[in-house]
Design a protein around this motif. Structure first.
Motif, PDB file in Angstrom:
ATOM      1  N   ARG A  31       0.840  -1.201   0.000  1.00 37.10           N
ATOM      2  CA  ARG A  31       0.000   0.000   0.000  1.00 37.10           C
ATOM      3  C   ARG A  31       0.872   1.247   0.000  1.00 37.10           C
ATOM      4  O   ARG A  31       1.849   1.324   0.730  1.00 37.10           O
ATOM      5  N   ASP A  32       0.525   2.234  -0.807  1.00 40.65           N
ATOM      6  CA  ASP A  32       1.339   3.440  -0.950  1.00 40.65           C
ATOM      7  C   ASP A  32       0.794   4.637  -0.185  1.00 40.65           C
ATOM      8  O   ASP A  32       0.922   5.768  -0.616  1.00 40.65           O
ATOM      9  N   GLY A  33       0.184   4.421   0.929  1.00 43.37           N
ATOM     10  CA  GLY A  33      -0.358   5.526   1.724  1.00 43.37           C
ATOM     11  C   GLY A  33      -1.808   5.261   2.054  1.00 43.37           C
ATOM     12  O   GLY A  33      -2.405   4.276   1.623  1.00 43.37           O
ATOM     13  N   GLY A  34      -2.395   6.145   2.847  1.00 42.16           N
ATOM     14  CA  GLY A  34      -3.775   5.969   3.249  1.00 42.16           C
ATOM     15  C   GLY A  34      -3.943   4.799   4.187  1.00 42.16           C
ATOM     16  O   GLY A  34      -4.744   3.897   3.949  1.00 42.16           O
ATOM     17  N   TYR A  35      -3.159   4.787   5.257  1.00 41.48           N
ATOM     18  CA  TYR A  35      -3.144   3.652   6.164  1.00 41.48           C
ATOM     19  C   TYR A  35      -4.239   3.722   7.223  1.00 41.48           C
ATOM     20  O   TYR A  35      -4.473   2.746   7.912  1.00 41.48           O
ATOM     21  N   THR A  36      -4.867   4.881   7.387  1.00 40.79           N
ATOM     22  CA  THR A  36      -5.867   5.052   8.442  1.00 40.79           C
ATOM     23  C   THR A  36      -7.201   5.472   7.849  1.00 40.79           C
ATOM     24  O   THR A  36      -7.266   6.032   6.759  1.00 40.79           O
ATOM     25  N   ARG A  37      -8.263   5.196   8.600  1.00 40.54           N
ATOM     26  CA  ARG A  37      -9.611   5.598   8.203  1.00 40.54           C
ATOM     27  C   ARG A  37     -10.239   6.340   9.380  1.00 40.54           C
ATOM     28  O   ARG A  37     -10.162   5.875  10.515  1.00 40.54           O
ATOM     29  N   ILE A  38     -10.858   7.470   9.086  1.00 41.60           N
ATOM     30  CA  ILE A  38     -11.551   8.244  10.109  1.00 41.60           C
ATOM     31  C   ILE A  38     -13.046   8.103   9.863  1.00 41.60           C
ATOM     32  O   ILE A  38     -13.537   8.427   8.789  1.00 41.60           O
ATOM     33  N   THR A  39     -13.763   7.612  10.873  1.00 40.05           N
ATOM     34  CA  THR A  39     -15.206   7.433  10.793  1.00 40.05           C
ATOM     35  C   THR A  39     -15.869   8.393  11.767  1.00 40.05           C
ATOM     36  O   THR A  39     -15.519   8.421  12.947  1.00 40.05           O
ATOM     37  N   LYS A  40     -16.795   9.176  11.258  1.00 38.45           N
ATOM     38  CA  LYS A  40     -17.495  10.147  12.103  1.00 38.45           C
ATOM     39  C   LYS A  40     -18.448   9.436  13.051  1.00 38.45           C
ATOM     40  O   LYS A  40     -19.164   8.514  12.659  1.00 38.45           O
TER      41      LYS A  40
END
Length: 120
Positions: free
Chosen positions: A90-99
């Protein structure tokens, strides 16, 4: 003007901010997800992505840089052995933010920040 001033202050001193994000990054890698406010989650993403990039590099200097930021040695060990392997393609975007909904005390908007393992 606010040119070239990255990062948010969050109404804290610089030493408090640095300690808070070091603790939050440690907790994120220890538990794989944490619940916090929106502003803290957005700023935390920068620090977490940098630590994962160091883990993907995997050399001794990167490990020492991660140990200088992350509070617990076993969390760094987990980061370099387990997390780096899962994000190797994976080349980035390792986290996810959920409201999430607002906090009950002061109605601050809350979020869940988590590591993305399932997609690659």
């Amino acid at each position: 003007m606010r040119h070239r001033k990255s990062g948010v202050k969050l109404n804290r001193t610089s030493s408090h901010r640095k300690a808070m994000f070091r603790n939050m990054v440690t907790s994120l890698f220890k538990h794989d997800r944490i619940k916090t406010t929106d502003a803290k989650a957005k700023e935390l993403r920068k620090h977490a992505d940098k630590m994962i990039t160091l883990a993907k590099r995997g050399d001794l200097h990167a490990r020492r840089q991660a140990l200088a930021f992350i509070r617990e040695k076993d969390v760094v060990h987990k980061l370099f052995n387990d997390v780096a392997d899962k994000f190797s393609s994976r080349d980035g975007g390792y986290t996810r933010i959920t409201k999430l909904g607002p906090r009950s005390g002061d109605a601050a908007p809350m979020s869940m920040i988590e590591l993305i393992f399932d997609e690659a």
